[in-house]
Design a protein around this motif. Structure first.
Motif, PDB file in Angstrom:
ATOM      1  N   TYR A 190       0.206  13.275  -1.971  1.00  0.00           N
ATOM      2  CA  TYR A 190       0.699  11.930  -2.279  1.00  0.00           C
ATOM      3  C   TYR A 190       1.746  11.466  -1.272  1.00  0.00           C
ATOM      4  CZ  TYR A 190       2.786   8.020  -4.739  1.00  0.00           C
ATOM      5  OH  TYR A 190       3.260   6.782  -5.055  1.00  0.00           O
ATOM      6  N   GLY A 191       2.690  12.306  -0.904  1.00  0.00           N
ATOM      7  CA  GLY A 191       3.749  11.946   0.029  1.00  0.00           C
ATOM      8  C   GLY A 191       3.188  11.595   1.402  1.00  0.00           C
ATOM      9  N   GLU A 192       2.209  12.392   1.843  1.00  0.00           N
ATOM     10  CA  GLU A 192       1.596  12.106   3.140  1.00  0.00           C
ATOM     11  C   GLU A 192       0.843  10.770   3.111  1.00  0.00           C
ATOM     12  OE1 GLU A 192       0.549  16.423   5.086  1.00  0.00           O
ATOM     13  OE2 GLU A 192      -0.755  15.681   3.494  1.00  0.00           O
ATOM     14  N   LEU A 193       0.177  10.509   1.978  1.00  0.00           N
ATOM     15  CA  LEU A 193      -0.562   9.251   1.843  1.00  0.00           C
ATOM     16  C   LEU A 193       0.388   8.052   1.852  1.00  0.00           C
ATOM     17  CD1 LEU A 193      -3.317  10.123  -0.771  1.00  0.00           C
ATOM     18  CD2 LEU A 193      -3.602   9.749   1.680  1.00  0.00           C
ATOM     19  N   VAL A 194       1.518   8.184   1.135  1.00  0.00           N
ATOM     20  CA  VAL A 194       2.495   7.102   1.098  1.00  0.00           C
ATOM     21  C   VAL A 194       3.060   6.873   2.495  1.00  0.00           C
ATOM     22  CG1 VAL A 194       4.781   6.441   0.238  1.00  0.00           C
ATOM     23  CG2 VAL A 194       3.070   7.376  -1.330  1.00  0.00           C
ATOM     24  N   ASP A 195       3.396   7.973   3.182  1.00  0.00           N
ATOM     25  CA  ASP A 195       3.925   7.871   4.536  1.00  0.00           C
ATOM     26  C   ASP A 195       2.896   7.217   5.470  1.00  0.00           C
ATOM     27  OD1 ASP A 195       5.895   8.348   6.556  1.00  0.00           O
ATOM     28  OD2 ASP A 195       4.622   9.999   7.289  1.00  0.00           O
ATOM     29  N   PHE A 196       1.638   7.662   5.364  1.00  0.00           N
ATOM     30  CA  PHE A 196       0.552   7.101   6.171  1.00  0.00           C
ATOM     31  C   PHE A 196       0.390   5.603   5.875  1.00  0.00           C
ATOM     32  CE2 PHE A 196      -4.075   6.176   6.524  1.00  0.00           C
ATOM     33  CZ  PHE A 196      -4.206   6.346   7.887  1.00  0.00           C
ATOM     34  N   TRP A 197       0.435   5.279   4.589  1.00  0.00           N
ATOM     35  CA  TRP A 197       0.289   3.880   4.149  1.00  0.00           C
ATOM     36  C   TRP A 197       1.421   3.016   4.698  1.00  0.00           C
ATOM     37  CZ3 TRP A 197      -3.363   1.081   1.690  1.00  0.00           C
ATOM     38  CH2 TRP A 197      -2.987  -0.166   1.172  1.00  0.00           C
ATOM     39  N   ASN A 198       2.676   3.524   4.559  1.00  0.00           N
ATOM     40  CA  ASN A 198       3.830   2.752   5.024  1.00  0.00           C
ATOM     41  C   ASN A 198       3.809   2.548   6.540  1.00  0.00           C
ATOM     42  OD1 ASN A 198       4.829   2.419   2.455  1.00  0.00           O
ATOM     43  ND2 ASN A 198       6.153   4.226   2.549  1.00  0.00           N
ATOM     44  N   LYS A 199       3.464   3.619   7.283  1.00  0.00           N
ATOM     45  CA  LYS A 199       3.378   3.493   8.744  1.00  0.00           C
ATOM     46  C   LYS A 199       2.272   2.508   9.125  1.00  0.00           C
ATOM     47  CE  LYS A 199       5.130   8.041   9.983  1.00  0.00           C
ATOM     48  NZ  LYS A 199       4.783   9.356  10.517  1.00  0.00           N
ATOM     49  N   GLY A 200       1.161   2.608   8.419  1.00  0.00           N
ATOM     50  CA  GLY A 200       0.044   1.700   8.694  1.00  0.00           C
ATOM     51  C   GLY A 200       0.427   0.255   8.420  1.00  0.00           C
ATOM     52  N   ASN A 201       1.092   0.025   7.269  1.00  0.00           N
ATOM     53  CA  ASN A 201       1.508  -1.338   6.930  1.00  0.00           C
ATOM     54  C   ASN A 201       2.538  -1.874   7.917  1.00  0.00           C
ATOM     55  OD1 ASN A 201      -0.154  -1.934   4.793  1.00  0.00           O
ATOM     56  ND2 ASN A 201       1.230  -1.080   3.267  1.00  0.00           N
ATOM     57  N   ALA A 202       3.463  -1.005   8.341  1.00  0.00           N
ATOM     58  CA  ALA A 202       4.474  -1.425   9.313  1.00  0.00           C
ATOM     59  C   ALA A 202       3.795  -1.819  10.629  1.00  0.00           C
ATOM     60  CB  ALA A 202       5.489  -0.321   9.550  1.00  0.00           C
ATOM     61  N   LYS A 203       2.821  -1.024  11.052  1.00  0.00           N
ATOM     62  CA  LYS A 203       2.098  -1.325  12.285  1.00  0.00           C
ATOM     63  C   LYS A 203       1.313  -2.629  12.133  1.00  0.00           C
ATOM     64  CE  LYS A 203       0.846  -0.336  16.442  1.00  0.00           C
ATOM     65  NZ  LYS A 203       1.810  -0.452  17.528  1.00  0.00           N
ATOM     66  N   ILE A 204       0.720  -2.833  10.966  1.00  0.00           N
ATOM     67  CA  ILE A 204      -0.036  -4.059  10.707  1.00  0.00           C
ATOM     68  C   ILE A 204       0.888  -5.269  10.772  1.00  0.00           C
ATOM     69  CG2 ILE A 204      -1.234  -5.351   8.897  1.00  0.00           C
ATOM     70  CD1 ILE A 204      -2.566  -2.703   8.116  1.00  0.00           C
ATOM     71  N   GLU A 205       2.067  -5.162  10.163  1.00  0.00           N
ATOM     72  CA  GLU A 205       3.019  -6.273  10.210  1.00  0.00           C
ATOM     73  C   GLU A 205       3.446  -6.566  11.646  1.00  0.00           C
ATOM     74  OE1 GLU A 205       6.293  -5.636   7.552  1.00  0.00           O
ATOM     75  OE2 GLU A 205       4.962  -5.341   5.830  1.00  0.00           O
ATOM     76  N   GLU A 206       3.663  -5.519  12.423  1.00  0.00           N
ATOM     77  CA  GLU A 206       4.048  -5.684  13.820  1.00  0.00           C
ATOM     78  C   GLU A 206       2.922  -6.366  14.612  1.00  0.00           C
ATOM     79  OE1 GLU A 206       4.527  -2.774  17.681  1.00  0.00           O
ATOM     80  OE2 GLU A 206       5.113  -1.971  15.727  1.00  0.00           O
ATOM     81  N   LEU A 207       1.717  -5.887  14.413  1.00  0.00           N
ATOM     82  CA  LEU A 207       0.578  -6.482  15.111  1.00  0.00           C
ATOM     83  C   LEU A 207       0.340  -7.921  14.665  1.00  0.00           C
ATOM     84  CD1 LEU A 207      -1.919  -3.475  15.120  1.00  0.00           C
ATOM     85  CD2 LEU A 207      -0.644  -4.398  17.065  1.00  0.00           C
ATOM     86  N   GLN A 208       0.527  -8.188  13.374  1.00  0.00           N
ATOM     87  CA  GLN A 208       0.333  -9.545  12.865  1.00  0.00           C
ATOM     88  C   GLN A 208       1.345 -10.499  13.498  1.00  0.00           C
ATOM     89  OE1 GLN A 208      -2.219 -10.542  10.567  1.00  0.00           O
ATOM     90  NE2 GLN A 208      -1.574 -12.485  11.437  1.00  0.00           N
ATOM     91  N   LYS A 209       2.601 -10.035  13.644  1.00  0.00           N
ATOM     92  CA  LYS A 209       3.622 -10.864  14.286  1.00  0.00           C
ATOM     93  C   LYS A 209       3.261 -11.136  15.742  1.00  0.00           C
ATOM     94  CE  LYS A 209       7.489  -9.557  11.359  1.00  0.00           C
ATOM     95  NZ  LYS A 209       8.730  -8.786  11.257  1.00  0.00           N
ATOM     96  N   GLU A 210       2.794 -10.097  16.446  1.00  0.00           N
ATOM     97  CA  GLU A 210       2.384 -10.285  17.839  1.00  0.00           C
ATOM     98  C   GLU A 210       1.233 -11.276  17.938  1.00  0.00           C
ATOM     99  OE1 GLU A 210       1.698  -6.952  20.477  1.00  0.00           O
ATOM    100  OE2 GLU A 210       3.089  -5.738  19.293  1.00  0.00           O
TER     101      GLU A 210
END
Length: 152
Positions: free
Chosen positions: A20-40
């Motif tokens: 679960y912790g790895e999935l949450v971490d993976f999810w959060n990193k993925g969402n952060a990257k998505i937000e960054e890419l969306q802003k770009e």
């Protein structure tokens, strides 16, 4: 026109054995990257829109300059050669729009089929205005119609 692009969320099926912790971490990193890419992506779309607006504005300014330049040449305030050179800097030619009234009259001999109704001749003919000897003349609009056809 909507130029906004959207990026989807991370696919958790790529980590089938994660806790679960790895999935949450993976999810959060993925969402952060998505937000960054969306802003770009949003910035690129805004920048493209700004470039298009700037291009339109500059083209209008060049058109306005060309109109003024043409008027200076016509009024002999600038020599034609100088005007041509200035126009060349913008990859343009010095052309002016002139409205003319054409009155044409002449005799035309036509060959018609034996059963042709001569009374329809006027509606079946048209007049074409074209440049014959000077290819730099462009006819942009012509509203020419036959006024009268008289059968002799």
């Amino acid at each position: 026109m909507d130029t906004t692009a959207y990026i989807s969320t991370p696919d958790l099926t790529t980590k089938p054995n994660a806790n679960y912790g790895e999935l949450v971490d993976f999810w959060n990193k993925g969402n952060a990257k998505i937000e960054e890419l969306q802003k770009e992506l949003d910035n690129v779309c805004k920048s493209r829109s700004s470039i298009v607006d700037t291009k339109i504005r500059l083209e209008r300014q060049i058109d306005s300059f060309m109109e003024g330049l043409m008027q200076f040449v016509v009024d002999d305030e600038i020599e034609g050669a100088v005007g041509e050179e200035l126009a060349g800097y913008f990859n343009r030619e010095l052309n002016r729009r002139v409205s003319i009234h054409v009155r044409a009259e002449g005799d035309v001999e036509v060959k018609v089929p034996l059963g042709y109704n001569i009374d329809e001749l006027e509606s079946d003919l048209s007049v074409l205005i074209d440049n014959i000897n000077y290819s730099d003349i462009n006819i942009e609009y012509a509203d020419i119609q036959l006024v009268e056809v008289e059968v002799q």
